[in-house]
Design a protein around this motif. Structure first.
Motif, mmCIF file in Angstrom:
data_model
loop_
_atom_site.group_PDB
_atom_site.id
_atom_site.type_symbol
_atom_site.label_atom_id
_atom_site.label_comp_id
_atom_site.label_asym_id
_atom_site.label_seq_id
_atom_site.Cartn_x
_atom_site.Cartn_y
_atom_site.Cartn_z
ATOM 1 N N GLY A 40 40.861 50.683 41.355
ATOM 2 C CA GLY A 40 40.059 49.822 42.208
ATOM 3 C C GLY A 40 39.396 48.664 41.497
ATOM 4 N N LEU A 41 39.912 48.272 40.361
ATOM 5 C CA LEU A 41 39.361 47.131 39.620
ATOM 6 C C LEU A 41 39.981 45.842 40.123
ATOM 7 C CD1 LEU A 41 39.603 48.555 35.989
ATOM 8 C CD2 LEU A 41 37.612 48.560 37.483
ATOM 9 N N GLN A 42 39.267 44.744 39.925
ATOM 10 C CA GLN A 42 39.821 43.427 40.263
ATOM 11 C C GLN A 42 41.106 43.255 39.442
ATOM 12 O OE1 GLN A 42 40.296 40.365 38.626
ATOM 13 N NE2 GLN A 42 40.690 39.257 40.518
ATOM 14 N N PRO A 43 42.247 42.953 40.116
ATOM 15 C CA PRO A 43 43.550 42.967 39.443
ATOM 16 C C PRO A 43 43.667 42.054 38.215
ATOM 17 C CG PRO A 43 43.847 42.876 41.814
ATOM 18 C CD PRO A 43 42.372 42.706 41.552
ATOM 19 N N GLY A 44 43.083 40.888 38.236
ATOM 20 C CA GLY A 44 43.185 39.978 37.090
ATOM 21 C C GLY A 44 42.496 40.527 35.854
ATOM 22 N N PHE A 45 41.296 41.063 36.037
ATOM 23 C CA PHE A 45 40.571 41.654 34.910
ATOM 24 C C PHE A 45 41.271 42.919 34.411
ATOM 25 C CE2 PHE A 45 36.836 39.392 36.862
ATOM 26 C CZ PHE A 45 36.658 38.504 35.823
ATOM 27 N N ARG A 46 41.784 43.717 35.371
ATOM 28 C CA ARG A 46 42.494 44.942 35.000
ATOM 29 C C ARG A 46 43.740 44.621 34.176
ATOM 30 N NH1 ARG A 46 44.247 46.984 39.863
ATOM 31 N NH2 ARG A 46 46.294 46.132 39.444
#
Length: 122
Positions: A54-60
């Motif tokens: 459930g993390l923001q995809p870009g940061f993940r």
């Protein structure tokens, strides 16, 4: 051909005298610790991207890539550290520092920040 001539790498074993086996074995354990660290970094990078969490995809993705790159570079530190330390032991000179320890530590710090941002901006 003597046993001394068959040992690898020659860049280590052709120098100096045989050190106390306890020191060589401790150096080998340090090498293996770096290898375990590499495996953990690789596994963490793959898990972070695969599980999503459930993390923001870009940061993940950025954190995952950084972990994987760090995991790829860590065996270089393991090998260079082992060879430099073993040579120092054989020559009875001061042990060298781990050249990639700081960059790898910074990489893990940046991953932590990226994951935090990924949670905040999810």
């Amino acid at each position: 051909m003597s046993a001394h001539d068959r040992r690898f790498p020659k860049s280590v074993y052709r120098h100096g005298a045989e050190p106390d086996a306890r020191f060589s074995l401790a150096n080998e354990r340090t090498f293996l610790a770096w290898i375990r660290t590499s495996l953990a970094l690789l596994a963490g990078g793959v898990a972070l991207e695969t599980l999503g969490l459930g993390l923001q995809p870009g940061f993940r993705l950025a954190a995952s890539v950084l972990l994987i790159v760090a995991g790829i570079l860590t065996p270089i530190q393991a090998w260079l550290g082992w060879t430099r330390s073993e040579r120092a032991l054989r020559l009875d000179t001061p042990l060298p520092s781990a050249n990639l320890a700081l960059p790898l530590g910074v990489a893990v710090l940046v991953v932590g920040v990226l994951v935090l941002l990924g949670v905040v901006f999810a």
